[in-house]
Scaffold this active site. Structure first.
Site, PDB file in Angstrom:
ATOM      1  NE  ARG A  38      -1.561  -6.553  -0.316  1.00 30.65           N
ATOM      2  CZ  ARG A  38      -0.904  -6.729   0.796  1.00 30.65           C
ATOM      3  NH1 ARG A  38      -0.944  -7.817   1.445  1.00 30.65           N
ATOM      4  NH2 ARG A  38       0.027  -5.778   1.287  1.00 30.65           N
TER       5      ARG A  38
ATOM      6  CD  GLU B  93      -7.453  -8.296   3.869  1.00 26.97           C
ATOM      7  OE1 GLU B  93      -7.198  -7.406   4.406  1.00 26.97           O
ATOM      8  OE2 GLU B  93      -6.902  -9.172   3.165  1.00 26.97           O
TER       9      GLU B  93
ATOM     10  CG  HIS C 163      -4.169  -8.614   6.210  1.00 25.30           C
ATOM     11  ND1 HIS C 163      -4.436  -8.147   5.285  1.00 25.30           N
ATOM     12  CD2 HIS C 163      -2.779  -9.014   6.337  1.00 25.30           C
ATOM     13  CE1 HIS C 163      -3.329  -7.662   4.333  1.00 25.30           C
ATOM     14  NE2 HIS C 163      -2.306  -8.510   5.222  1.00 25.30           N
TER      15      HIS C 163
END
Ligand code: 8YV
Length: 314
Positions: A233, A262, A280
């Site tokens: 993360r 993000e 991601h």
């Protein structure tokens, strides 16, 4: 005509395949399209048999109050955005999708490590730009045989460590406590792990406990020849400290599949050839996404038939 299918509450947009499978069994209500969320959640208490979310949407206390005594199934293994305390308080079972994505995430960890150290993207861009005819590309940094330090030796950390054996990389790890049965060197001090690593791999859980674990100090310890890789993360890294460390050559480079905000990427990281950033995508393969979707459906049906989910957060 009114639907007679049981209703489920969808917290945020979900993959189309999952949407399609759920539509066969349920009438689904998209929470993110609701105008007045607070009054909607209050007036719809007791109307849903389940809630569905993704790791990136998480689930907050107000939704759990609406889902009382039912289940929340999450597409994704990360549960840092899910208020588990509120789930418990409201007797809502929770499931995630572990194991099925482990290999693909570990694969991307290596793609990032090789990509950033071997300069894969700049080298490919060099060819695309037609520069090869004017001379060869510069040198890069070897990966095989280098020291790998892993922060968090859970399912994904272990899969990365197994792959590292194929690259003859000695592996050490930092975790809250030694992992039973793990044949890798446990290092209880994170700064020391960073200092003794050529590649520092972040594979721990996200959330408040690990926020900014990778601080300016840890980056300093990693040093000007060290690379930072993150498939966990974004919040685990102090991103300002990372941008500073990159800019000042305190570390050699970074490979990131995840960021704090993000899809927003700090300009200092986005425009640097020593930083390789992916959007991601670690778990985003056809095979893994299909397995994750199936596990969401299996968890949902398991709860509806037995009152228990198959894979609770762990
Ligand atoms: C998921 C992830 O694909 O599973 C997780 O926790 O971070 C990703 O790999 C994505 O979060 C789905 O929401």
């Amino acid at each position: 005509m009114m639907s007679t299918l049981p209703k489920i509450l969808i917290i945020g947009p979900i993959p189309p395949g999952l949407e399609k499978s759920l539509s066969l069994q349920f009438e689904w209500v998209p929470l993110w399209q609701v105008q007045d969320r607070a009054s909607f959640l209050q007036s719809h208490q007791g109307q849903f048999v389940a809630g569905v979310t993704m790791s990136r949407h998480g689930c907050q206390a107000d939704v759990f109050a609406c889902l009382k005594n039912t289940v929340l199934v999450c597409f994704g293994v990360g549960f840092d955005g899910i208020d588990l305390q509120a789930a418990k308080l409201n007797h809502v079972a929770v499931s995630t999708t572990p194991d099925v994505l482990t290999d693909c995430v570990a694969d991307i960890a290596f793609a990032l490590m090789l990509g950033v150290a071997r300069q894969v993207v700049p080298a490919a861009q060099f060819v695309q730009a037609g520069h090869w005819t004017q001379g060869g590309f510069g040198l890069s940094t070897r990966v095989s045989g280098k020291r790998l330090g892993i922060v968090g030796l859970g399912r994904i950390g272990l899969a990365i460590a197994r792959r590292a054996q194929g690259f003859d990389m000695p592996v050490s790890y930092y975790a809250r406590r030694p992992v039973e049965g793990a044949a890798y060197k446990f290092q209880p001090d994170l700064r020391t792990l960073a200092q003794d690593s050529d590649f520092l791999m972040i594979a721990c859980k996200g959330g408040p406990d690990t926020r900014h674990l990778i601080s300016a100090d840890v980056l300093k310890a990693l040093g000007p020849k060290g690379y930072l890789i993150n498939i966990s993360r974004g919040t685990v890294i102090d991103e300002d400290a990372l941008a500073h460390a990159i800019e000042h050559h305190d570390i050699a480079g970074a490979g990131l599949d995840v960021l704090t905000h993000e899809p927003h990427v700090p300009a200092a990281l986005r425009n640097n050839p020593r930083v390789l950033i992916l959007p991601h995508v670690a778990a985003s393969t056809h095979e893994t996404r299909a397995a994750m979707e199936q596990l969401v459906i299996d968890n949902l049906n398991a709860f509806l038939h037995t009152g228990k989910v198959l894979t609770p957060p762990a």
